[in-house]
Design an enzyme around this catalytic site. Structure first.
Site, short mmCIF file in Angstrom:
data_model
loop_
_atom_site.label_atom_id
_atom_site.label_comp_id
_atom_site.label_asym_id
_atom_site.label_seq_id
_atom_site.Cartn_x
_atom_site.Cartn_y
_atom_site.Cartn_z
N SER A 62 -10.27 0.06 3.89
CA SER A 62 -9.51 -0.30 5.09
C SER A 62 -9.01 0.97 5.77
O SER A 62 -8.32 1.77 5.14
CB SER A 62 -8.32 -1.18 4.73
OG SER A 62 -8.78 -2.40 4.23
N GLU A 80 -4.27 3.72 6.90
CA GLU A 80 -4.18 3.53 5.44
C GLU A 80 -4.93 4.68 4.75
O GLU A 80 -4.48 5.23 3.75
CB GLU A 80 -4.78 2.18 5.01
CG GLU A 80 -4.71 1.99 3.49
CD GLU A 80 -5.13 0.59 3.03
OE1 GLU A 80 -4.83 -0.40 3.72
OE2 GLU A 80 -5.76 0.50 1.96
N ARG A 105 0.82 -1.24 0.00
CA ARG A 105 0.00 0.00 0.00
C ARG A 105 0.85 1.27 0.00
O ARG A 105 0.46 2.29 0.57
CB ARG A 105 -0.96 0.04 1.20
CG ARG A 105 -1.92 -1.10 1.28
CD ARG A 105 -2.94 -1.13 0.14
NE ARG A 105 -3.68 -2.37 0.20
CZ ARG A 105 -3.35 -3.47 -0.50
NH1 ARG A 105 -2.32 -3.48 -1.34
NH2 ARG A 105 -4.06 -4.57 -0.39
C1 LIG Z 1 -15.61 -0.19 -0.29
C2 LIG Z 1 -14.13 -0.03 -0.48
C3 LIG Z 1 -13.34 -1.14 -0.70
C4 LIG Z 1 -11.96 -1.01 -0.89
N1 LIG Z 1 -11.21 -2.13 -1.11
C5 LIG Z 1 -9.88 -2.00 -1.34
C6 LIG Z 1 -9.06 -3.16 -1.61
O1 LIG Z 1 -9.52 -4.27 -1.66
N2 LIG Z 1 -7.75 -2.98 -1.85
C7 LIG Z 1 -7.16 -1.74 -1.81
O2 LIG Z 1 -5.96 -1.63 -2.03
N3 LIG Z 1 -7.91 -0.63 -1.54
C8 LIG Z 1 -9.23 -0.73 -1.31
N4 LIG Z 1 -9.98 0.38 -1.04
C9 LIG Z 1 -9.31 1.68 -0.93
C10 LIG Z 1 -9.22 2.47 -2.23
O3 LIG Z 1 -10.25 2.08 -3.14
C11 LIG Z 1 -7.86 2.33 -2.92
O4 LIG Z 1 -6.80 2.78 -2.10
C12 LIG Z 1 -7.80 3.12 -4.23
O5 LIG Z 1 -6.63 2.78 -4.93
C13 LIG Z 1 -7.84 4.63 -4.04
O6 LIG Z 1 -8.01 5.20 -5.32
P1 LIG Z 1 -8.76 6.58 -5.51
O7 LIG Z 1 -8.75 6.90 -6.95
O8 LIG Z 1 -10.09 6.56 -4.84
O9 LIG Z 1 -7.76 7.56 -4.73
P2 LIG Z 1 -8.12 8.64 -3.63
O10 LIG Z 1 -8.76 7.98 -2.47
O11 LIG Z 1 -8.81 9.78 -4.25
O12 LIG Z 1 -6.63 9.08 -3.23
C14 LIG Z 1 -5.77 8.18 -2.55
C15 LIG Z 1 -4.34 8.69 -2.72
O13 LIG Z 1 -3.97 8.54 -4.09
C16 LIG Z 1 -3.51 9.78 -4.59
N5 LIG Z 1 -3.84 9.87 -6.02
C17 LIG Z 1 -5.05 9.69 -6.61
N6 LIG Z 1 -4.94 9.86 -7.94
C18 LIG Z 1 -3.64 10.18 -8.19
C19 LIG Z 1 -2.91 10.50 -9.36
N7 LIG Z 1 -3.46 10.54 -10.56
N8 LIG Z 1 -1.59 10.80 -9.23
C20 LIG Z 1 -0.98 10.78 -8.00
N9 LIG Z 1 -1.63 10.48 -6.87
C21 LIG Z 1 -2.95 10.19 -6.95
C22 LIG Z 1 -4.18 10.83 -3.75
O14 LIG Z 1 -3.47 12.05 -3.81
C23 LIG Z 1 -4.15 10.17 -2.40
O15 LIG Z 1 -2.89 10.34 -1.81
C24 LIG Z 1 -11.36 0.28 -0.84
C25 LIG Z 1 -12.15 1.41 -0.63
C26 LIG Z 1 -13.53 1.26 -0.44
C27 LIG Z 1 -14.36 2.49 -0.23
#
Ligand SMILES: Cc1cc2nc3c(=O)[nH]c(=O)nc-3n(C[C@H](O)[C@H](O)[C@H](O)COP(=O)(O)OP(=O)(O)OC[C@H]3O[C@@H](n4cnc5c(N)ncnc54)[C@H](O)[C@@H]3O)c2cc1C
Length: 301
Positions: free
Chosen positions: A224, A294, A175
């Protein structure tokens, strides 16, 4: 340049630059205050222009699908960037290589790969973020993670220079990605392998069923809350410390999956953060283990 910036300070940008924009609707937890400025770039050149022109001291934060984010109640200083459709293109290159824009939802990539008979991306079907978020968080589940499939990523650096970075240079771990915080991912090149549509669809169905049974996926949650400490499961440590179902105001540790925090309706970011911190204390007291957030907590209190 002035102390506080407005859209008028960036007349050459072609995308939308919106002042005082509420961020809660852009996040899964649905909490938090406004961004001083929200930028929706028209395309890569527009985003590069912002990065090249903006004063060094003006912070920039990229928001993906907001599925791993807690925006605090005081909102965000500086510019929040949200990538637009121009950054959500996908194409197949030779030998099961897929090039994908950072604004593409993970699930869309999973379906696209399946339909194209390319295996290795089914795990993305259960993650509700974008590829940009997956690249930053090294998102993964059920034994696969983003770095396993990544060949190289394209980024814009702090001054808007386009750079192509190999997976090794990004030093991925659980992560975590060691790329400078200022880099914005705009594209990824992933390697898959030949597979059958039917088999991949079965994998995706299994993942969906597992998620429905074990996670509160229809709630306002951030996924998480804490990383799993080495050799432990956070949910188990929370459970043993009595955290399952614990509440602060409308913030609750899910009874279904107690490492998931839920906004039951009217929780504030402060409620959610207080709940998380009290869980960390109980777990430390009960097991001696320090949980690490996380969920990314960002913005002003
Ligand atoms: C119901 C649910 C289930 C989930 N299950 C999982 C799972 O099984 N496994 C898992 O790993 N995660 C899981 N997650 C967490 C989440 O979906 C992941 O961490 C996902 O990768 C976050 O992506 P996001 O686009 O929503 O990023 P955001 O939440 O918007 O941002 C997260 C981070 O990424 C950065 N970021 C986003 N886009 C960019 C970009 N283009 N360039 C640079 N940095 C960027 C942001 O600045 C921030 O630091 C879950 C979340 C939920 C709500």
């Amino acid at each position: 340049m002035p102390d506080s910036y407005t859209a008028r300070d960036f007349p050459e940008l072609r995308g939308k630059l919106i002042e005082n924009k509420e961020l809660a609707p852009f996040t899964w937890l649905r909490v938090g205050g406004p961004a001083d400025l929200l930028f929706l770039p028209e395309d890569e050149a527009d985003l590069a222009m912002l990065l090249a022109q903006k004063p060094k001291e003006l912070p920039v934060f990229v928001l993906g699908a907001g599925s791993n984010i807690l925006v605090r109640d005081g909102g965000m200083s500086g510019i929040v960037v949200r990538l637009t459709a121009a950054f959500a293109k996908m194409s197949i290159e030779a030998d099961n290589l897929i090039r994908v824009g950072a604004a593409t939802p993970d699930r869309v990539l999973a379906k696209f790969a399946a339909k194209s008979g390319i295996d290795g991306f089914a795990f993305f079907s259960g993650i509700p973020g974008t590829i940009g978020g997956a690249l930053r968080m090294n998102a993964g589940c059920y034994g696969s993670e983003t770095a396993d499939r990544l060949i190289e990523a394209t980024v814009l650096d702090e001054v808007g220079r386009r750079r192509i970075i190999s997976v090794d240079e990004l030093s991925y771990s659980y992560r975590n990605c060691n790329a400078p915080k200022s880099w914005i991912f705009i594209e990824a090149l992933f390697q898959g392998q030949a597979g059958s549509l039917e088999q991949i669809q079965q994998q995706m169905l299994k993942i969906e069923e597992q998620r429905q049974q074990t996670q509160p996926i229809r709630e306002k949650t951030g996924g998480s809350t804490f990383k799993n400490p080495k050799g432990h499961k956070s949910w188990q440590l929370i459970d043993e410390a009595g955290g399952r179902g614990l509440t602060v105001g409308d913030a609750k540790m899910s009874s279904q999956h107690c490492n998931f925090m839920i906004n039951q309706g009217n929780a504030s970011a402060a409620d959610l953060e207080e709940l998380g911190e009290s869980i960390r204390k109980s777990v430390a007291k009960n097991s001696g283990i320090e949980l690490e957030w996380e969920i990314k907590r960002i913005g002003r209190k």
